[in-house]
Design an enzyme around this catalytic site. Structure first.
Site, PDB file in Angstrom:
ATOM      1  N   SER A   1      44.099  48.405  42.520  1.00  0.00           N
ATOM      2  CA  SER A   1      43.241  49.462  41.513  1.00  0.00           C
ATOM      3  C   SER A   1      42.639  49.899  41.739  1.00  0.00           C
ATOM      4  CB  SER A   1      42.596  47.901  40.503  1.00  0.00           C
ATOM      5  OG  SER A   1      42.567  48.896  39.408  1.00  0.00           O
ATOM      6  N   MET A   2      41.063  49.626  41.533  1.00  0.00           N
ATOM      7  CA  MET A   2      39.735  51.311  42.117  1.00  0.00           C
ATOM      8  C   MET A   2      40.084  51.102  43.746  1.00  0.00           C
ATOM      9  SD  MET A   2      35.350  50.051  41.848  1.00  0.00           S
ATOM     10  CE  MET A   2      35.497  49.150  43.093  1.00  0.00           C
TER      11      MET A   2
END
Length: 262
Positions: free
Chosen positions: A99-100
């Protein structure tokens, strides 16, 4: 129990009865999701403990770094992480981000591409960068963030419902979403390292087509793996994901796209 290897990196002991990595093993640097701490990737680190010397980033503002000011800028955070990786790049290594963390893994790889690049880059649950932040990253209020995190399923619901626990996690979440909400890709040369892409077929914020666009950011090709599950499909597919990461590293080393080390 986490092993502190620097202010930024944590290692985890292998599961009971399992040997750790062989001497001189390649390193795997892992970057957690928004609001996540190093312990979020402990299961994956332990699943790979016999293959890699796994080091997981501990971003400021959480767990044992909770009193530190969290970063709210992807570029600044990537600069700091790249310096940590570069200081341990005497061995071959790979990068993994969820994700991030996938954005950070990519930006770290860009910073180290000239002479300390990874043998493999594994990007999970994140679409390719764009010139403007995506709508799922532009969250303005705490309520917006809580709704988004609840939808993704990465934080225990009891934490978000308890006012005291919620206030403990919100500073990191606010900073991480400010960082994502202001991140825009800056033009530069494509990477020369193969990209391995992972996504859940039921992810509510990441479409497979967005993930496939990562192919535009490397000259070395991509390989896509679609798993059953949502944004945190890792939890249900640990062994499979660990195998994919190990295979990606071996393929990257064999491809000769980065200088051999070790």
């Amino acid at each position: 129990m986490a092993r502190v290897t620097s202010g930024w990196l944590r290692g985890f002991e292998p599961p009971p009865g399992q040997a750790g990595p062989p001497a001189g093993a390649a390193r795997l640097f892992c970057f957690p999701h928004a609001g996540g701490s190093a312990s979020a990737l402990r299961p994956l680190a332990q699943a790979l403990a016999g293959t890699f010397d796994v080091l997981v980033a501990q971003y400021p503002g959480r767990q044992d770094r909770r009193l530190e000011e969290p970063y709210d800028d992807i570029g600044g955070l990537a600069d700091a992480l790249a310096a940590e990786v570069a200081g341990r790049a005497e061995r071959p290594y790979a990068l993994f981000g969820h994700s991030m963390g996938a954005v950070l893994a990519y930006e770290v790889a860009r910073r180290l591409a000239a002479d300390r690049g990874p043998a493999a880059l594994v990007l999970s649950a994140r679409g390719a960068p764009a010139s403007e932040p995506g709508r799922h990253d532009r969250l303005r209020t705490d309520d917006d963030i809580v709704r988004a995190v609840s939808r993704l399923g990465g934080t225990t619901p009891e934490v978000l419902r308890d006012p005291e626990l919620r206030e403990m996690v919100m500073p990191a979440l606010r900073a991480d979403y400010r960082a994502l909400g202001s991140y825009a890709w800056r033009p530069g040369p494509p990477l020369t390292v193969p990209l391995t892409l992972l996504v859940g077929d039921g992810d509510p914020v990441v479409e497979v087509e967005q993930v496939e666009r990562w192919g535009e950011f490397t000259t070395a090709g991509t390989r896509l793996h679609v798993f059953g599950g949502g944004h945190f499909f890792l939890d249900a597919h640990l062994a499979e994901v660990a195998g994919v990461i190990a295979t990606a590293y071996r393929a990257g080393r064999a491809s000769g796209t980065v200088p051999a080390r070790g």
